[in-house]
Design a protein around this motif. Structure first.
Motif, PDB file in Angstrom:
ATOM      1  N   ALA A   1       2.016  -2.403  -7.689  1.00  0.00           N
ATOM      2  CA  ALA A   1       1.131  -1.592  -6.865  1.00  0.00           C
ATOM      3  C   ALA A   1       0.253  -0.687  -7.734  1.00  0.00           C
ATOM      4  CB  ALA A   1       1.951  -0.753  -5.883  1.00  0.00           C
ATOM      5  N   CYS A   2       0.833  -0.098  -8.781  1.00  0.00           N
ATOM      6  CA  CYS A   2       0.047   0.746  -9.690  1.00  0.00           C
ATOM      7  C   CYS A   2      -1.041  -0.060 -10.382  1.00  0.00           C
ATOM      8  CB  CYS A   2       0.963   1.386 -10.735  1.00  0.00           C
ATOM      9  SG  CYS A   2       1.943   2.766 -10.121  1.00  0.00           S
TER      10      CYS A   2
ATOM     11  N   SER B   1      -9.223  -7.305  -5.290  1.00  0.00           N
ATOM     12  CA  SER B   1      -9.389  -5.877  -5.014  1.00  0.00           C
ATOM     13  C   SER B   1     -10.394  -5.655  -3.886  1.00  0.00           C
ATOM     14  CB  SER B   1      -9.816  -5.126  -6.277  1.00  0.00           C
ATOM     15  OG  SER B   1     -11.109  -5.517  -6.694  1.00  0.00           O
TER      16      SER B   1
ATOM     17  N   TRP C   1       1.113   2.965  -3.258  1.00  0.00           N
ATOM     18  CA  TRP C   1      -0.098   3.513  -3.871  1.00  0.00           C
ATOM     19  C   TRP C   1      -0.064   5.040  -3.777  1.00  0.00           C
ATOM     20  CZ3 TRP C   1      -5.355   0.614  -3.086  1.00  0.00           C
ATOM     21  CH2 TRP C   1      -5.207  -0.723  -3.485  1.00  0.00           C
TER      22      TRP C   1
ATOM     23  N   LEU D   1      -3.753  -0.614  -7.902  1.00  0.00           N
ATOM     24  CA  LEU D   1      -4.464   0.636  -7.630  1.00  0.00           C
ATOM     25  C   LEU D   1      -5.408   0.999  -8.768  1.00  0.00           C
ATOM     26  CD1 LEU D   1      -4.973   3.228  -6.032  1.00  0.00           C
ATOM     27  CD2 LEU D   1      -2.928   4.205  -7.117  1.00  0.00           C
TER      28      LEU D   1
ATOM     29  N   LEU E   1       0.822  -1.204   0.000  1.00  0.00           N
ATOM     30  CA  LEU E   1       0.000   0.000   0.000  1.00  0.00           C
ATOM     31  C   LEU E   1       0.863   1.264   0.000  1.00  0.00           C
ATOM     32  CD1 LEU E   1      -2.821  -0.950   2.543  1.00  0.00           C
ATOM     33  CD2 LEU E   1      -2.946  -0.946   0.054  1.00  0.00           C
TER      34      LEU E   1
ATOM     35  N   GLU F   1       6.650  -1.134  -7.773  1.00  0.00           N
ATOM     36  CA  GLU F   1       5.778   0.017  -8.021  1.00  0.00           C
ATOM     37  C   GLU F   1       4.781  -0.286  -9.130  1.00  0.00           C
ATOM     38  OE1 GLU F   1       8.702   3.747  -6.801  1.00  0.00           O
ATOM     39  OE2 GLU F   1       8.867   2.849  -8.784  1.00  0.00           O
TER      40      GLU F   1
END
Length: 421
Positions: free
Chosen positions: A246-247, A177, A95, A250, A92, A243
């Motif tokens: 995570a992207c 999600s 994010w 998100l 997280l 990253e």
């Protein structure tokens, strides 16, 4: 001066916050907060609550606050899961809604270059075709769940298309999600929600790792957003695999959860206000966007936006110490009588010139990057639904709402479609 501990506990009971009744209809509690305690310390969450538009707007723009509130989220994890929760915290922590400058600036710069207005506009045809396919299937049923059969699969397919996620993996991504969102929702059994979220992180990292590795191995072979993110650079810097994962998560969470409830809440509001539905039927192309916008204000999707005070603050005359968790209650701000004329009225022809912008998608550095896509999807879906199903009506007289602070929307929404035009 802050009230005594006994007074604060009495306030929490009087305002009836975070109860089943609150989640069904939070707006009476919000009105009491705005009137009696616009800057209120909520004991159970150990957090300050801001309920007036002016204060929430200030919080979202204030550089003396931090969006990095992963720590307070992890602090609520059961002791036996604290070590595993570090994985969730690292995930997280990448994010954008939980990052500050300069890291946030770098991430947003890379995301903005690939998630551009041109990219969004190019999705219109896909959104229209997908909406029609889903409406065709719904019409054959006669009665269908608007959330399950239309509002969830539409943005899920769009985001899957954007990211290049295989159709067979979309249901898994939806489940993961939902499990990830259970943590910021702050509802239900802590051990269960943290356990599900940690398992979801591991699953997302595994699947996204495969997709990212494939795009790194075959540059130029994929036209999707994930391939662009893999190749994107700003000032010679690109996203790491962590990253990128995570992207990806998100975009999946924000790109379909928000839009699903933007669609559902708009339809629900219209069916509850027949005069507004009649106005939309007279001019669906001209008013669909306005109907979505008014619904976003009237039934705010994410009613609580959190920040950490990085230094001592004073808001509404109330001192707030550095390190405090502060929630801006956007659901309350969007119905503040000091900011809007007749805020309790749902009015798709509401005058917007010179009016306060609603705060549903946030403001400032952390304004939702996918807001334009969510608006376009919801507007297209609403226009086509209203045009094709003129006899649409609820199949239940009671709607049960999600119990959580991160999203506001119904758990299910069965409807009759009637005869199709």
């Amino acid at each position: 001066m802050r009230d005594s501990d006994d007074d604060r506990r009495d306030d929490d009971q009087r305002f009836e916050l975070l109860t089943p009744e609150f989640f069904q209809d939070p707006y009476p509690a919000y009105a009491r907060l705005r009137e009696r305690a616009p800057v209120h310390f909520h004991e159970p969450l150990n957090a300050w609550l801001l309920s007036r538009y002016e204060d929430v707007d200030l919080l979202l723009r204030d550089r003396r606050t931090s969006a990095d509130r992963v720590g307070p989220l992890l602090a609520q994890a059961p002791a036996e899961l604290r070590e595993d929760a570090l994985l969730l915290g690292r995930f997280l922590g990448d994010w954008m809604p939980f990052t500050d400058a300069p890291g946030h600036t770098r991430l947003r710069g890379l995301m903005t270059r690939t998630f551009s207005a041109r990219t969004i506009a190019g999705l219109r045809g896909f959104i229209e075709r997908t909406t029609d396919e889903l409406l065709d299937a719904a019409a054959r049923k006669g009665e269908f769940d608007l959330l399950k059969d239309l509002a969830i699969p539409l943005p899920l397919r769009v985001i899957g298309h954007v990211l290049g996620i295989r159709d067979r993996d979309l249901d898994d991504f939806k489940r993961w999600s939902t499990d990830l969102m259970a943590v910021p929702m702050m509802s239900g059994d802590p051990a269960a929600r943290y356990g599900r979220a940690i398992a979801a992180v591991r699953a997302v990292e595994s699947l996204c790792g495969e997709l990212i590795a494939d795009r790194r191995a075959r540059p130029g072979a994929y036209p999707d957003l994930l391939a662009h993110l893999v190749a994107a650079e700003v000032d010679g810097q690109s996203l790491t695999d962590e990253e990128l994962t995570a992207c990806c998560a998100l975009i999946m969470v924000g790109g379909h959860e928000t839009t699903s409830y933007a669609i559902t809440n708009a339809v629900l509001a219209l069916l509850e206000h027949p005069e507004q539905l009649a106005a939309l039927r007279e001019d669906p192309a001209g008013l669909a966007g306005a109907a979505v916008e008014e619904s976003l204000r009237w039934n705010t999707l994410s009613g609580w936006m959190g920040r950490i005070a990085t230094e001592d603050l004073e808001i509404g005359g109330q001192p707030i110490p550095a390190g405090s968790l502060v929630f801006g209650l956007t659901g309350s701000a969007n119905r503040d009588e000091r900011a809007y004329e007749n805020p309790e009225r749902f009015d798709i022809r509401r005058r917007t010139a010179g009016a306060r912008r609603h705060l549903t998608f946030g403001y400032g550095l952390h304004m939702c990057l996918g807001a334009a896509l969510a608006r376009m999807e919801a507007g297209i879906c609403l226009e086509r639904l209203i045009t094709r199903m003129p006899e649409l009506r609820p199949a239940t007289d009671r709607v049960r709402w999600i119990e959580g602070i991160a999203l506001r929307g119904p758990v299910t929404f069965p409807v009759h479609c009637g005869r199709e035009r």
